[in-house]
Scaffold this active site. Structure first.
Site, PDB file in Angstrom:
ATOM      1  N   SER A 142      20.802  10.307  62.103  1.00 31.28           N
ATOM      2  CA  SER A 142      20.419   9.362  61.036  1.00 31.28           C
ATOM      3  C   SER A 142      19.493  10.083  60.072  1.00 31.28           C
ATOM      4  O   SER A 142      18.914  11.120  60.418  1.00 31.28           O
ATOM      5  CB  SER A 142      19.672   8.188  61.676  1.00 31.28           C
ATOM      6  OG  SER A 142      19.049   7.384  60.705  1.00 31.28           O
ATOM      7  N   TYR A 155      12.491   4.788  67.135  1.00 30.58           N
ATOM      8  CA  TYR A 155      13.873   5.008  66.677  1.00 30.58           C
ATOM      9  C   TYR A 155      13.977   6.384  66.010  1.00 30.58           C
ATOM     10  O   TYR A 155      14.906   7.154  66.299  1.00 30.58           O
ATOM     11  CB  TYR A 155      14.311   3.898  65.713  1.00 30.58           C
ATOM     12  CG  TYR A 155      15.717   4.109  65.186  1.00 30.58           C
ATOM     13  CD1 TYR A 155      16.823   4.018  66.036  1.00 30.58           C
ATOM     14  CD2 TYR A 155      15.953   4.444  63.850  1.00 30.58           C
ATOM     15  CE1 TYR A 155      18.115   4.241  65.565  1.00 30.58           C
ATOM     16  CE2 TYR A 155      17.239   4.662  63.374  1.00 30.58           C
ATOM     17  CZ  TYR A 155      18.321   4.564  64.241  1.00 30.58           C
ATOM     18  OH  TYR A 155      19.605   4.790  63.777  1.00 30.58           O
TER      19      TYR A 155
END
Ligand code: NDP
Ligand code: 8X3
Length: 255
Positions: A142, A155
C-alpha cells in the site's frame, strides 16, 4: 486453453475479485481463496460459465497456518504443479486512531492477516513455483507501506513489513527465476473502508466523498500488465495513486 493457474488470496471482494475476472477473461485458470464461501462459489460458477476456464475454491482464513497448508495440499497434483502466479492480496485495516487508544485485537487482526497470513501462503506455494523454475509473486502492500499517516500506525507498519518482505523474497528466490512484484496502491473504493470502520457505512463513504479514488479494476489491470512482461523482465515495485491523492495524507476533495 491455458494449463497454468493463478492463485489469488482474498478473491471475494475488491482487488482480488477484479483480478479474478481479468485473469479469467484472458483464459487463466484460477485458485480463488477467502473466508466467505458463498461468494467464492458464486464467483467460480460465474467465471466458469462465462470463460470456460478451470476454477478451484479454497475456503480458509489466512491467519490459520494449518488451514493454509491443508488447503494448498488438498489441491489436485496437476493443479498445484501448474501454479504460475501467486497474488498475495488478502488483507485489511481495522480502526484508525492514535497508538495509545488502539485496540489490541484490531492490531492482532492486522498483523496476523497482513504479515503472518501472507507468509503462511507464500511458504505453502513457493515449493511448487520452485519445481517449475519460474513463477511470479505479487504482494499487495500500500501507499501505507511507503509512508505513515495520522492514525495509520499499525496498518502502516504491516504494509511496511509487506514492502520489506517483497524485497527479501526477491533476494531469496532469484536463483529460482521467481519474480516478486510489490504493488502499493493509494486509496481505492473497495470494501476496505467498510471493514476498517467495522461496518459503519457513513464513515466509510466519507473517505471517498468528493474524491475520485482508484477502482479495483485499475489495480487488476496493472497486475495483469506486469504479469505479462517477458520472462527476463521483472517490475519490482509500483506505487499507483488516484490522481487526486498526492501522498498518503493529501487527498484533494471537492466537497
Ligand atoms: P476488500 O475488503 O474489498 O477485500 C479484502 C479481501 O481480503 C477480501 O476478499 C477478504 O475475503 C480477504 N481477507 C481479509 N481477511 C482475510 C483472512 N483473514 N483470511 C482470508 N482472506 C481474508 O479490500 P481491498 O480489495 O481494498 O484489499 C485488498 C488488499 O489491498 C488488502 O491487502 C489491502 O490492505 C490492500 N490495499 C487496499 C487499498 C484500498 O484503498 N482499498 C489501498 C492499498 C492497499 P473474506 O472476507 O471473504 O475472507
Ligand atoms: C489502503 C490505503 O491510504 O487508506 O492501504 O492506507 S490507505
Amino acid at each position: 486453453m491455458k494449463t497454468k493457474y493463478v492463485l489469488i488470496t482474498g478473491a471475494t471482494s475488491g482487488f482480488g475479485e477484479a483480478c479474478s475476472h481479468l485473469f479469467a477473461k484472458n483464459n487463466w485458470n484460477l485458485i480463488l481463496t477467502g473466508r466467505r464461501l458463498d461468494r467464492l462459489e458464486k464467483l467460480a460458477s460465474l467465471l466458469i460459465t462465462e470463460y470456460k476456464i478451470k476454477v478451484e475454491i479454497l475456503n480458509f482464513d489466512v491467519r490459520e497456518v494449518e488451514a493454509v497448508n491443508n488447503s494448498i495440499e488438498s489441491l489436485p497434483q496437476n493443479v498445484k504443479s501448474n501454479i504460475e502466479i501467486l497474488i498475495n492480496n488478502a488483507g485489511l485495516a481495522v480502526g484508525r486512531g492514535p497508538i495509545d487508544t488502539g485496540i489490541v485485537d484490531d492490531w492482532e487482526r492486522m498483523i496476523d492477516t497482513n504479515i503472518k497470513g501472507l507468509l503462511y501462503v507464500t511458504k505453502a506455494v513457493v515449493p511448487y513455483l520452485k519445481q517449475n523454475k519460474k513463477g511470479h509473486i505479487f504482494n499487495i502492500s500500500s501507499i501505507a507501506g511507503k509512508e505513515v499517516y495520522p492514525g495509520g500506525n499499525v496498518y502502516c507498519a504491516t504494509k511496511h513489513a509487506v514492502d520489506a518482505l517483497s524485497k527479501a523474497m526477491r533476494i531469496d528466490l532469484v536463483e529460482h527465476s521467481i519474480k516478486v512484484t510489490n504493488i502499493a496502491p493509494g486509496a481505492a473504493d473497495t470494501e476496505f473502508s467498510i471493514v476498517r470502520f467495522k461496518g459503519d457505512k457513513d464513515v466509510a463513504e466519507s473517505v471517498y466523498n468528493g474524491f475520485n479514488p482508484l477502482l479495483a479494476i485499475d489495480i487488476a489491470e496493472t497486475i495483469y500488465f506486469v504479469a505479462n512482461r517477458p520472462q527476463h523482465v521483472t517490475i519490482n515495485d509500483l506505487v499507483i495513486m488516484p490522481t487526486a491523492q498526492a501522498s498518503a495524507a493529501v487527498l484533494w476533495k471537492t466537497e
